[in-house]
Design an enzyme around this catalytic site. Structure first.
Site, PDB file in Angstrom:
ATOM      1  N   GLU A  64     -42.905  30.643 -69.396  1.00 43.94           N
ATOM      2  CA  GLU A  64     -42.776  31.537 -68.247  1.00 43.94           C
ATOM      3  C   GLU A  64     -44.118  32.137 -67.854  1.00 43.94           C
ATOM      4  O   GLU A  64     -44.385  32.375 -66.672  1.00 43.94           O
ATOM      5  CB  GLU A  64     -41.772  32.658 -68.564  1.00 43.94           C
ATOM      6  CG  GLU A  64     -40.332  32.210 -68.674  1.00 43.94           C
ATOM      7  CD  GLU A  64     -40.013  31.610 -70.033  1.00 43.94           C
ATOM      8  OE1 GLU A  64     -40.890  31.662 -70.939  1.00 43.94           O
ATOM      9  OE2 GLU A  64     -38.900  31.073 -70.208  1.00 43.94           O
ATOM     10  N   THR A 513     -34.049  29.410 -30.671  1.00 43.58           N
ATOM     11  CA  THR A 513     -34.165  30.712 -31.317  1.00 43.58           C
ATOM     12  C   THR A 513     -35.153  31.568 -30.541  1.00 43.58           C
ATOM     13  O   THR A 513     -35.900  31.074 -29.690  1.00 43.58           O
ATOM     14  CB  THR A 513     -34.653  30.576 -32.771  1.00 43.58           C
ATOM     15  OG1 THR A 513     -35.906  29.886 -32.786  1.00 43.58           O
ATOM     16  CG2 THR A 513     -33.649  29.827 -33.626  1.00 43.58           C
ATOM     17  N   VAL A 514     -35.166  32.845 -30.856  1.00 44.55           N
ATOM     18  CA  VAL A 514     -36.081  33.776 -30.192  1.00 44.55           C
ATOM     19  C   VAL A 514     -37.405  33.794 -30.937  1.00 44.55           C
ATOM     20  O   VAL A 514     -37.453  34.129 -32.116  1.00 44.55           O
ATOM     21  CB  VAL A 514     -35.472  35.195 -30.167  1.00 44.55           C
ATOM     22  CG1 VAL A 514     -36.459  36.176 -29.561  1.00 44.55           C
ATOM     23  CG2 VAL A 514     -34.169  35.193 -29.391  1.00 44.55           C
ATOM     24  N   GLY A 515     -38.479  33.417 -30.239  1.00 48.85           N
ATOM     25  CA  GLY A 515     -39.850  33.624 -30.720  1.00 48.85           C
ATOM     26  C   GLY A 515     -40.281  32.849 -31.945  1.00 48.85           C
ATOM     27  O   GLY A 515     -39.488  32.346 -32.728  1.00 48.85           O
ATOM     28  N   THR A 517     -41.917  29.894 -32.699  1.00 47.25           N
ATOM     29  CA  THR A 517     -41.882  28.471 -33.057  1.00 47.25           C
ATOM     30  C   THR A 517     -43.160  27.718 -32.708  1.00 47.25           C
ATOM     31  O   THR A 517     -43.343  26.598 -33.154  1.00 47.25           O
ATOM     32  CB  THR A 517     -40.701  27.758 -32.351  1.00 47.25           C
ATOM     33  OG1 THR A 517     -40.803  27.977 -30.951  1.00 47.25           O
ATOM     34  CG2 THR A 517     -39.374  28.276 -32.856  1.00 47.25           C
ATOM     35  N   LYS A 519     -44.465  27.411 -29.252  1.00 43.18           N
ATOM     36  CA  LYS A 519     -44.345  26.730 -27.952  1.00 43.18           C
ATOM     37  C   LYS A 519     -45.686  26.649 -27.230  1.00 43.18           C
ATOM     38  O   LYS A 519     -46.028  25.611 -26.667  1.00 43.18           O
ATOM     39  CB  LYS A 519     -43.342  27.451 -27.057  1.00 43.18           C
ATOM     40  CG  LYS A 519     -41.915  27.427 -27.523  1.00 43.18           C
ATOM     41  CD  LYS A 519     -40.984  28.037 -26.495  1.00 43.18           C
ATOM     42  CE  LYS A 519     -41.370  29.428 -26.097  1.00 43.18           C
ATOM     43  NZ  LYS A 519     -41.259  30.407 -27.186  1.00 43.18           N
ATOM     44  N   THR A 520     -46.429  27.765 -27.253  1.00 36.28           N
ATOM     45  CA  THR A 520     -47.651  27.814 -26.453  1.00 36.28           C
ATOM     46  C   THR A 520     -48.687  26.785 -26.892  1.00 36.28           C
ATOM     47  O   THR A 520     -49.175  26.004 -26.066  1.00 36.28           O
ATOM     48  CB  THR A 520     -48.237  29.234 -26.471  1.00 36.28           C
ATOM     49  OG1 THR A 520     -47.247  30.149 -25.976  1.00 36.28           O
ATOM     50  CG2 THR A 520     -49.473  29.323 -25.612  1.00 36.28           C
TER      51      THR A 520
END
EC number: 2.7.1.130
Length: 833
Positions: A64, A513-515, A517, A519-520
């Protein structure tokens, strides 16, 4: 059940007191271990972490500790101001932790899980978070964490078949333990399945991968490897066979294989590392009975010698590095019913590995290497001898296995970083972290409510009755919203609502979905590529949050910027800045802006930026973007979640583009591919990555179109502070870390935040206090940040720290020809060019 457990725990401690007494005499360091386990932790160790909001990582033993090592490095980067406490159970784990974990502020022994003692230690230290590594679940300790509202995150979680069966007998005690854990970061899908079977909420379970792929403490240079060989007195050899972590009953088969190797290679050497150091004398006797001369590693360090056949490794925590000297490796615990040991340490050195058939403790890792023929599994002693001899004779096969193990290790790195980001998101979700820090406070009440609301709908913790009722109302509205979306889309499909068609080729680029990803930058890439194919291309943007009002607004004619960021909106302005020869237009109705583009710019191709839901305009190709890191948001429709449309609506897409796949786990990618296969059989599936292109000083960034800036490699090793107001700030911060920058702090503002000059000056001042060499922001932030020149910063603060904008570009991952070929073919057919 808790009472029965406590009674049993006290009885067990009383019964093993005589054993403790014997071990205290025989084992170095055992007395200190017992003292600390009973709560008598040295004051100097406590002073560094107690009541200081520390991150407590618990790693029971050597295995661990190895897994925790890369985690703690990433936690140090992610939380530079939080002390880190590491606790262990065994003496060997304690020695290993002190040797390889350099970023911990304090290393102690874990308290015995007795009712009052565990609670006393938790209260005394009051950590910010408790993080058990793999499967270290202790009922009383977890109960104390639950009582004090201390979050618990299991990291590098691993559950064996035996553990599943054993834990089920704990009944209500198991429910309490599992219910206390806030987040489960598991090694593999199998481990995730097992923890869910034990009662974990599936929404709290994430597969991050195995952090042992990220360990670097075993790294050995050529010079260091030769030093190890020289120290062990095995310089003149025909090859080195190494048997690591062997148990009783395994040395005899190893020695038989070694005998056969020596018939062909008389100068071959053998290194044996018994799992238990108490068996060293026994192993030496077995080797002598087989006719071999042995030497102990500790003796060779004091009195170097040569001429022995076998080296017995009798040191703690050194095996990981010693694996580097072997040519063929056998990993023990696998020819007996123990369940095997981890093969990642020899794999990290690129070794040919052999194991026995009992690898049930490491099913996933064993299956991964077996699938790639990177490990050989034997059933008995005879097969072990056969395969060892074959690998020493067949150089080509041995080298193939070596290359394959290195490739597997390289491909599976990143679990530690993903765990750090997961921890960051769990503890410091956007506004809580920024506002709690007290560094910079937003006075925008609307934004602060938006941030609170975002956390509310994404939180998986239990809430009070009023909050639960509020979320239930949101869920009802999301059902209504989803029904209206389906109804409206059906209206377009069946001709109830008409669509308008432009006199040019139309590509819709958007998401469900919102925001967050990408795109720009994807729109920038497609526009450049289509322009390079010889087509006149324009981008049509809706002008989100633009101050300009009208039907058609020209942000850029491809030569000159005609609007400011405030007038155009940040997304449209960013597109215009990076696209020479590509006009960018804004307006609420894309048909009107498209018609204007055809008439005034001769547009042949129009890209609808964020146009997947703009159903009123007919399009020739639909491209939907899916964030591979934040997969489909939280799974709910607006306003309960972040889905604009149901996931099933990706069936309209011609191309499904997975973004940021370099930052996502393999499990996330596979899940997205599975969903696409179920919902959309015809779509071309492509993957892309976000790559930084350069760092541009803020004032220079504002100056002109397509600024270049300094090379990204110049940020390697520099201490930076990340400031962002974007949909996925963790992705931005990971990008900086991947470049080699040291992120000493990150300030996260709500998405689309309008910065004030004072906020940026405060950020620069904080950067100086934290000894950062630069403040770094995204291009999306840059359009919202007032222009701050060097003279402005020095004049206001009296000292200088540069503010850089990181320019990011999207590149397709091994699929550029497929997606561009698909677009080009369709363009030629429909435009006749």
């Amino acid at each position: 059940m808790q009472l029965l457990y406590n009674i049993a725990a006290i009885i067990v401690v009383l019964l093993i007191i005589p054993v403790f007494a014997v071990r205290a005499i025989r084992e170095r360091g055992f007395v200190e271990r017992i003292r600390q386990s009973l709560g008598f932790v040295p004051e100097e160790e406590l002073a560094k972490v107690a009541k200081k909001n520390c991150i407590w990582v618990h790693a029971a033993s050597v295995g661990e500790v190895v897994a925790a090592s890369p985690l703690i490095k990433e936690f140090r980067k992610e939380f530079p101001k939080s002390p880190i406490l590491v606790s262990v159970v065994t003496t060997s784990g304690y020695e290993m932790a002190n040797r390889i974990i350099k970023d911990a502020d304090s290393i102690i022994y874990f308290p015995l899980d007795l009712p009052l003692l565990a609670a006393h230690m938790v209260r005394m230290i009051t950590p910010r978070v408790f993080m058990p590594v793999e499967t270290e679940l202790w009922p009383n300790f977890l109960r104390a964490c639950r009582t004090m509202n201390i979050p618990v995150m299991m990291v590098n979680g691993r559950i064996s078949d035996k553990s599943v069966k054993r834990y089920h007998h704990l009944h209500s005690l198991l429910d309490d333990m599992i219910g206390t854990v806030t987040k489960f970061a598991m090694q593999s899908p199998i481990d995730a399945e097992y923890i869910i079977r034990l009662g974990a909420n599936p929404n709290l379970v994430v597969v991050t991968g195995n952090t042992k792929f990220d360990q670097t403490y075993t790294d050995v240079s050529t010079k260091e490897k030769q030093r190890l060989i020289d120290e062990m007195g095995i310089q003149n050899n025909d090859g080195i066979f190494l048997a690591g972590s062997t148990h009783r009953g395994e040395e005899e088969p190893v020695l038989q294989a070694f005998k056969e190797v020596r018939k062909e290679k008389p100068n071959a050497k053998l290194v044996i590392a018994p799992r238990e150091l108490l068996r060293v004398r026994e192993v030496i006797a077995i080797c002598h009975s087989a006719g071999f001369k042995t030497a102990r590693r500790t003796e060779l360090l004091e009195h170097p010698s040569e001429g022995h056949d076998i080296v017995i490794l009798d040191t703690i925590g050194e095996l990981g590095q010693v694996y580097s000297v072997g040519d063929v490796i056998y990993v023990g615990g696998s020819l007996i019913a123990h369940g095997g040991h981890n093969i990642l340490e020899p794999a990290a050195h690129g070794k040919a590995i052999i194991v026995g058939f009992n690898m049930f403790n490491f099913k996933e890792t064993h299956a991964l290497f077996t699938k790639r023929s990177a490990v050989i599994t034997v059933q008995n002693s005879a097969e072990l001898t056969q395969e060892v001899v074959r690998l020493f004779s067949d150089d080509e096969e041995r080298h193939r296995m070596e290359s394959e193990t290195l490739a597997i290790c390289s491909e599976n790195k990143g679990a530690a970083r993903r765990s750090a980001i997961l921890l960051h998101e769990m503890l410091e979700q956007v506004e809580e972290r920024r506002l709690a820090s007290g560094y910079i406070k937003s006075t925008n009440k609307v934004e602060n409510f938006q941030t609170y609301f975002y956390h509310l709908i994404h939180s998986r913790k239990s809430h009070g009755l009023l909050v639960q009722m509020f979320i239930a109302v949101l869920y009802i509205f999301s059902l209504i919203y989803g029904g209206l979306v389906n109804l409206k889309l059906a209206g377009y499909k069946f001709g109830v609502f008409s669509r308008k068609k432009l006199g040019c080729y139309v590509i819709s680029l958007g998401n469900i979905t919102v925001g967050g990803t990408g795109k720009t930058p994807t729109a920038q890439l497609l526009a450049r590529e289509i322009r390079n194919l010889g087509y006149r291309v324009v981008i049509l943007n809706r002008g989100y949050r633009a101050k300009w009002r009208g039907e058609v607004g020209v942000v850029s004619d491809g030569k000159t910027l005609h609007m400011t960021a405030a007038e155009a909106g940040d997304e449209a302005y960013m597109l215009a800045k990076h696209l020479p020869d590509v006009p960018v237009l804004i307006g609420p109705e894309r048909y009107q802006t498209g018609t204007y583009a055809i008439e005034h710019f001769g547009a042949e191709v129009a890209i609808l930026d964020d146009g997947y839901q703009h159903w009123q305009l007919d399009r020739d190709m639909d491209i939907v973007l899916i964030d591979a890191v934040n997969v489909f948001g939280n799974g709910y429709m607006l306003p309960r979640g972040t889905l604009r449309e149901p996931i099933s609506h990706i069936d309209r897409a011609d191309i499904c583009l997975l973004t940021k796949v370099d930052q996502a786990s393999e499990t996330s990618r596979q899940y997205i591919h599975t969903v696409i296969e179920e919902e959309n059989e015809h779509a071309l599936v492509v993957e892309s990555v976000h790559r930084p292109r350069g760092f541009i000083e803020l004032a220079d960034w504002h100056a002109n179109i397509a600024s270049e800036g300094i090379d990204v490699n110049q940020m390697k090793g520099k201490r930076v502070m990340a400031v962002s107001a974007i949909g996925n700030p963790a992705s931005f911060e990971q990008t900086l870390a991947n470049l080699g920058a040291v992120v000493v702090e990150s300030l996260r503002f709500p998405d689309h935040h309008d910065y004030t000059e004072q906020e940026m000056l405060d950020a620069a001042n904080l950067a100086v206090q934290m000894d950062a060499e630069a403040v770094v922001i995204t291009e999306k932030d840059a359009v919202k940040v007032p222009i701050l020149t060097r003279d402005t910063i020095v004049g206001k603060l009296g000292h200088m720290v540069p503010i850089y904008v990181v320019s990011v570009e999207v590149t397709f991952r091994d699929d550029a020809d497929r997606i561009l070929g698909c677009i080009h073919k369709d363009l030629k057919e429909k435009l006749g060019k």
